[in-house]
Design an enzyme around this catalytic site. Sequence first.
Site, PDB file in Angstrom:
ATOM      1  N   ALA A  17       0.835  -1.212   0.000  1.00 46.27           N
ATOM      2  CA  ALA A  17       0.000   0.000   0.000  1.00 46.27           C
ATOM      3  C   ALA A  17       0.867   1.259   0.000  1.00 46.27           C
ATOM      4  O   ALA A  17       0.541   2.256  -0.642  1.00 46.27           O
ATOM      5  CB  ALA A  17      -0.932  -0.005   1.206  1.00 46.27           C
ATOM      6  N   ARG A  18       1.968   1.197   0.731  1.00 44.45           N
ATOM      7  CA  ARG A  18       2.888   2.347   0.726  1.00 44.45           C
ATOM      8  C   ARG A  18       3.420   2.625  -0.668  1.00 44.45           C
ATOM      9  O   ARG A  18       3.505   3.766  -1.116  1.00 44.45           O
ATOM     10  CB  ARG A  18       4.092   2.035   1.615  1.00 44.45           C
ATOM     11  N   ARG A  19       3.798   1.532  -1.339  1.00 47.56           N
ATOM     12  CA  ARG A  19       4.339   1.718  -2.692  1.00 47.56           C
ATOM     13  C   ARG A  19       3.248   2.177  -3.653  1.00 47.56           C
ATOM     14  O   ARG A  19       3.506   2.933  -4.584  1.00 47.56           O
ATOM     15  CB  ARG A  19       5.016   0.426  -3.144  1.00 47.56           C
ATOM     16  N   SER A  37      -7.130   0.811   7.640  1.00 40.06           N
ATOM     17  CA  SER A  37      -6.462  -0.449   7.915  1.00 40.06           C
ATOM     18  C   SER A  37      -6.923  -0.929   9.286  1.00 40.06           C
ATOM     19  O   SER A  37      -7.506  -0.161  10.048  1.00 40.06           O
ATOM     20  CB  SER A  37      -4.939  -0.260   7.879  1.00 40.06           C
ATOM     21  N   ARG A  38      -6.652  -2.187   9.597  1.00 45.23           N
ATOM     22  CA  ARG A  38      -7.129  -2.730  10.880  1.00 45.23           C
ATOM     23  C   ARG A  38      -6.571  -1.944  12.052  1.00 45.23           C
ATOM     24  O   ARG A  38      -7.239  -1.694  13.026  1.00 45.23           O
ATOM     25  CB  ARG A  38      -6.667  -4.182  11.020  1.00 45.23           C
ATOM     26  N   HIS A  78      -8.714 -10.405   0.060  1.00 43.72           N
ATOM     27  CA  HIS A  78      -8.869  -9.635  -1.184  1.00 43.72           C
ATOM     28  C   HIS A  78     -10.292  -9.709  -1.739  1.00 43.72           C
ATOM     29  O   HIS A  78     -10.868  -8.697  -2.143  1.00 43.72           O
ATOM     30  CB  HIS A  78      -7.892 -10.151  -2.253  1.00 43.72           C
ATOM     31  N   LYS A  96      -2.076  -8.518  -6.192  1.00 35.70           N
ATOM     32  CA  LYS A  96      -1.843  -9.907  -6.562  1.00 35.70           C
ATOM     33  C   LYS A  96      -1.455 -10.681  -5.297  1.00 35.70           C
ATOM     34  O   LYS A  96      -0.914 -10.051  -4.383  1.00 35.70           O
ATOM     35  CB  LYS A  96      -0.756 -10.041  -7.625  1.00 35.70           C
TER      36      LYS A  96
HETATM   37  N1  LIG Z   1       2.700  -5.474  -6.487  1.00 35.65           N
HETATM   38  C1  LIG Z   1       3.785  -5.636  -5.753  1.00 35.65           C
HETATM   39  O1  LIG Z   1       4.899  -5.277  -6.139  1.00 35.65           O
HETATM   40  C2  LIG Z   1       3.650  -6.208  -4.388  1.00 35.65           C
HETATM   41  C3  LIG Z   1       4.717  -6.156  -3.497  1.00 35.65           C
HETATM   42  C4  LIG Z   1       4.532  -6.680  -2.226  1.00 35.65           C
HETATM   43  C5  LIG Z   1       3.337  -7.262  -1.887  1.00 35.65           C
HETATM   44  N2  LIG Z   1       2.325  -7.325  -2.786  1.00 35.65           N
HETATM   45  C6  LIG Z   1       1.023  -7.916  -2.438  1.00 35.65           C
HETATM   46  O2  LIG Z   1       0.341  -6.957  -1.646  1.00 35.65           O
HETATM   47  C7  LIG Z   1      -0.432  -7.615  -0.627  1.00 35.65           C
HETATM   48  C8  LIG Z   1       0.009  -7.091   0.732  1.00 35.65           C
HETATM   49  O3  LIG Z   1       1.373  -7.421   0.918  1.00 35.65           O
HETATM   50  P1  LIG Z   1       2.294  -6.531   1.864  1.00 35.65           P
HETATM   51  O4  LIG Z   1       3.693  -6.932   1.575  1.00 35.65           O
HETATM   52  O5  LIG Z   1       1.919  -5.123   1.791  1.00 35.65           O
HETATM   53  O6  LIG Z   1       1.867  -7.115   3.289  1.00 35.65           O
HETATM   54  P2  LIG Z   1       1.965  -6.365   4.670  1.00 35.65           P
HETATM   55  O7  LIG Z   1       3.099  -5.409   4.672  1.00 35.65           O
HETATM   56  O8  LIG Z   1       1.895  -7.429   5.707  1.00 35.65           O
HETATM   57  O9  LIG Z   1       0.632  -5.467   4.734  1.00 35.65           O
HETATM   58  C9  LIG Z   1      -0.629  -6.042   4.749  1.00 35.65           C
HETATM   59  C10 LIG Z   1      -1.614  -5.000   5.260  1.00 35.65           C
HETATM   60  O10 LIG Z   1      -2.914  -5.529   5.160  1.00 35.65           O
HETATM   61  C11 LIG Z   1      -3.546  -5.456   6.438  1.00 35.65           C
HETATM   62  N3  LIG Z   1      -4.403  -6.620   6.559  1.00 35.65           N
HETATM   63  C12 LIG Z   1      -4.051  -7.901   6.415  1.00 35.65           C
HETATM   64  N4  LIG Z   1      -5.122  -8.697   6.553  1.00 35.65           N
HETATM   65  C13 LIG Z   1      -6.178  -7.865   6.770  1.00 35.65           C
HETATM   66  C14 LIG Z   1      -7.552  -8.081   6.992  1.00 35.65           C
HETATM   67  N5  LIG Z   1      -8.098  -9.313   6.991  1.00 35.65           N
HETATM   68  N6  LIG Z   1      -8.338  -7.005   7.189  1.00 35.65           N
HETATM   69  C15 LIG Z   1      -7.817  -5.774   7.191  1.00 35.65           C
HETATM   70  N7  LIG Z   1      -6.520  -5.503   6.995  1.00 35.65           N
HETATM   71  C16 LIG Z   1      -5.718  -6.557   6.793  1.00 35.65           C
HETATM   72  C17 LIG Z   1      -2.437  -5.468   7.444  1.00 35.65           C
HETATM   73  O11 LIG Z   1      -2.927  -4.916   8.611  1.00 35.65           O
HETATM   74  P3  LIG Z   1      -2.158  -5.104  10.017  1.00 35.65           P
HETATM   75  O12 LIG Z   1      -1.064  -4.104   9.966  1.00 35.65           O
HETATM   76  O13 LIG Z   1      -3.230  -4.816  11.006  1.00 35.65           O
HETATM   77  O14 LIG Z   1      -1.685  -6.529  10.067  1.00 35.65           O
HETATM   78  C18 LIG Z   1      -1.401  -4.614   6.719  1.00 35.65           C
HETATM   79  O15 LIG Z   1      -1.702  -3.254   6.872  1.00 35.65           O
HETATM   80  C19 LIG Z   1      -0.198  -9.110  -0.843  1.00 35.65           C
HETATM   81  O16 LIG Z   1      -1.247  -9.634  -1.618  1.00 35.65           O
HETATM   82  C20 LIG Z   1       1.115  -9.173  -1.618  1.00 35.65           C
HETATM   83  O17 LIG Z   1       1.214 -10.310  -2.440  1.00 35.65           O
HETATM   84  C21 LIG Z   1       2.452  -6.788  -4.023  1.00 35.65           C
END
Ligand SMILES: NC(=O)c1ccc[n+]([C@@H]2O[C@H](COP(=O)([O-])OP(=O)(O)OC[C@H]3O[C@@H](n4cnc5c(N)ncnc54)[C@H](OP(=O)(O)O)[C@@H]3O)[C@@H](O)[C@H]2O)c1
Length: 318
Positions: A17-19, A37-38, A78, A96
Amino acid sequence: MEDRVIRWGIIGAGGAARRFAEGLRDVSGATLCAVWSRRRETSASLVELFGGNISESLNELLASEIDAVYVGTLPDSHAAYSIAALQAGKHVLCEKPVTLDTEQLEQVIQTARTLGLLFMEAMKPPFYPLYKRLRAHLAGDPMGEVRFVRAGYATSNVPREHPSWQLETGGGSLMGIGVYQAFLAADWLGEAQQVQTLGRLSTRGVDAFAMFQTQHRDGFAQMYSGLDLSGPGDAVLVGADGHVTIAAPWWNPVRATVSYADGRVVLLDEPMSGSGFQYETAHFCGLIRLGQLESPVLPHALSLAVMRILDRARTAIR
Ligand SMILES: NC(=O)c1ccc[n+]([C@@H]2O[C@H](COP(=O)([O-])OP(=O)(O)OC[C@H]3O[C@@H](n4cnc5c(N)ncnc54)[C@H](OP(=O)(O)O)[C@@H]3O)[C@@H](O)[C@H]2O)c1
């Protein structure tokens, strides 16, 4: 409507999300309005860096004056968040792997179609300047149809507390990394007819390593993904009159070499800027302005083809 500003909300405020928010700053005619966010503190730190307002609840975010929602949570949520956002009348760009399985993806797509809203998987590679230039280059200077794709990546830098190691939230190497390889195969070769997979599960039940190969109507692909080995992340596309090597990490493609059978070698170099998320987001905003419900670059059928490969590969090594 051409210069209409697209107002965005974000669900989930983690690394991706940051990116996304960073990329949004590079998209003209788009603005970040709301983040939920949660944990309030993760929304707060994102808002502090990139602007917008903190939503105190999902309902508050979905009721706010936004046009589109980026779903950046983990894969197990998702589908539910995408459907909730669509039902609130918002267009959805979802990270994804787009859902946990094909059945969930079909439900999301059906909801988007029924409600007449745009839904797209946030699969970045096809929107990068290099990937687009490669397609254009091969159209003008062909090497024959791509009939074989080879791609893979493994990284042992994944900390044990990372969600990739959690089965319940949709972890595993196939979902995290293999999804990109499956995308490449499906993008160049179409729907897979057969999927063969070998792999190794971790003690927590996620695939720590997987190698999978697919047969398509007009070609084959060989792929791997891993969470506890260190493998290169390049990709090769093979045609009758040459092959392309996309340099690692190929899913953030910036450099490719086209090697023709007649000895010519063409280097393609298209640096990326910022977080790289801006390319898909700009495309998505453009589709909203045009009133389109599906991306011609990343149509629903392509996301479904990718998810079917992942379903079959994961089932084989469960
Ligand atoms: N496109 C790209 O380049 C890229 C790169 C990295 C990841 N991704 C994808 O992006 C997604 C997130 O990955 P990430 O690396 O950002 O993970 P992350 O840093 O762990 O962040 C996940 C976020 O989602 C929140 N969350 C998780 N489950 C939730 C739920 N059931 N209800 C509400 N909020 C929830 C978490 O909240 P909490 O802080 O409360 O746990 C956290 O804020 C994944 O699907 C990953 O495959 C894509």
